[in-house]
Design a protein around this motif. Sequence first.
Motif, PDB file in Angstrom:
ATOM      1  N   TYR A 128      26.142   3.461 -62.302  1.00  0.00           N
ATOM      2  CA  TYR A 128      24.951   2.729 -62.726  1.00  0.00           C
ATOM      3  C   TYR A 128      25.202   1.226 -62.772  1.00  0.00           C
ATOM      4  O   TYR A 128      24.747   0.545 -63.676  1.00  0.00           O
ATOM      5  CB  TYR A 128      24.473   3.229 -64.086  1.00  0.00           C
ATOM      6  CG  TYR A 128      23.560   4.424 -64.002  1.00  0.00           C
ATOM      7  CD1 TYR A 128      22.181   4.303 -64.118  1.00  0.00           C
ATOM      8  CD2 TYR A 128      24.076   5.703 -63.792  1.00  0.00           C
ATOM      9  CE1 TYR A 128      21.347   5.404 -64.039  1.00  0.00           C
ATOM     10  CE2 TYR A 128      23.253   6.811 -63.714  1.00  0.00           C
ATOM     11  CZ  TYR A 128      21.886   6.652 -63.840  1.00  0.00           C
ATOM     12  OH  TYR A 128      21.055   7.757 -63.759  1.00  0.00           O
ATOM     13  N   GLY A 154      24.404  -0.090 -58.558  1.00  0.00           N
ATOM     14  CA  GLY A 154      24.753   1.308 -58.778  1.00  0.00           C
ATOM     15  C   GLY A 154      24.404   2.191 -57.593  1.00  0.00           C
ATOM     16  O   GLY A 154      23.878   1.729 -56.574  1.00  0.00           O
ATOM     17  N   ARG A 163      20.561   2.468 -58.875  1.00  0.00           N
ATOM     18  CA  ARG A 163      20.681   2.551 -60.328  1.00  0.00           C
ATOM     19  C   ARG A 163      21.268   1.247 -60.891  1.00  0.00           C
ATOM     20  O   ARG A 163      22.029   0.558 -60.208  1.00  0.00           O
ATOM     21  CB  ARG A 163      21.551   3.745 -60.716  1.00  0.00           C
ATOM     22  CG  ARG A 163      20.946   5.095 -60.316  1.00  0.00           C
ATOM     23  CD  ARG A 163      21.972   6.205 -60.489  1.00  0.00           C
ATOM     24  NE  ARG A 163      21.425   7.524 -60.303  1.00  0.00           N
ATOM     25  CZ  ARG A 163      21.328   8.153 -59.123  1.00  0.00           C
ATOM     26  NH1 ARG A 163      21.760   7.544 -58.027  1.00  0.00           N
ATOM     27  NH2 ARG A 163      20.815   9.367 -59.035  1.00  0.00           N
ATOM     28  N   THR A 165      22.213  -0.994 -64.960  1.00  0.00           N
ATOM     29  CA  THR A 165      22.462  -0.900 -66.398  1.00  0.00           C
ATOM     30  C   THR A 165      22.100  -2.208 -67.082  1.00  0.00           C
ATOM     31  O   THR A 165      22.367  -3.285 -66.556  1.00  0.00           O
ATOM     32  CB  THR A 165      23.941  -0.571 -66.677  1.00  0.00           C
ATOM     33  OG1 THR A 165      24.222   0.753 -66.230  1.00  0.00           O
ATOM     34  CG2 THR A 165      24.262  -0.665 -68.169  1.00  0.00           C
TER      35      THR A 165
END
Length: 205
Positions: A128, A154, A163, A165
Amino acid sequence: SSKRARMTARAPVLLPLLLLVLVAAVAPLCHADLVPCEGSDCTATYCVCDGTAYNLTALQPNATGQPYFQKVVRSGTSFPVLFYYYLQIVGDGLPEDSVGVCSWPRREPGRVAGETADIAVAPPCTSYGLVSEVTWAYDASGPTQVLFLNFTGGDPMGKKGNRYTTLTVTCDPSKTDPPTDDDLSLDSEDLHLDFQIKHAAACGL
């Protein structure tokens, strides 16, 4: 007069529709206080925002036997599944071969966060975001300073994108000890992991 009556009758219907349009236009402005940290070579743990330097190397888990944060979420009732989430922003990020109960498809350093589901023996890890692909922003509009670190790069999820974070760190001068897994909160979606923590490191140097 009949035309005027029809127009008057429509007014109560049109008014809520106009309010909905107005709310939709104003909603994006809710994040207007979020200011990017620009003009500084930021890393995953250090950045200068509006003249204030921040060092987040203190955001490492205390002596828990692992060099990363781990959150476990139980999902489902009839057939419950455990989901494991991992985070490490310091150094090269998460271990490059395996982390927790899962193994990476490729051995390489630099992953900042990962996820897996405990549904098989040695399940694969999903990335991520990368430690090196980080941007910082801050919000000083409230009573406390809040930092937002966004890590991209990610693993892809089909046509939805890659993805990523977000780590949200809120200034708390009383939080000076190394944090534990319990100090870290998590919200998760398909493409996005949002970790939150309070610590004195977000108060600036």
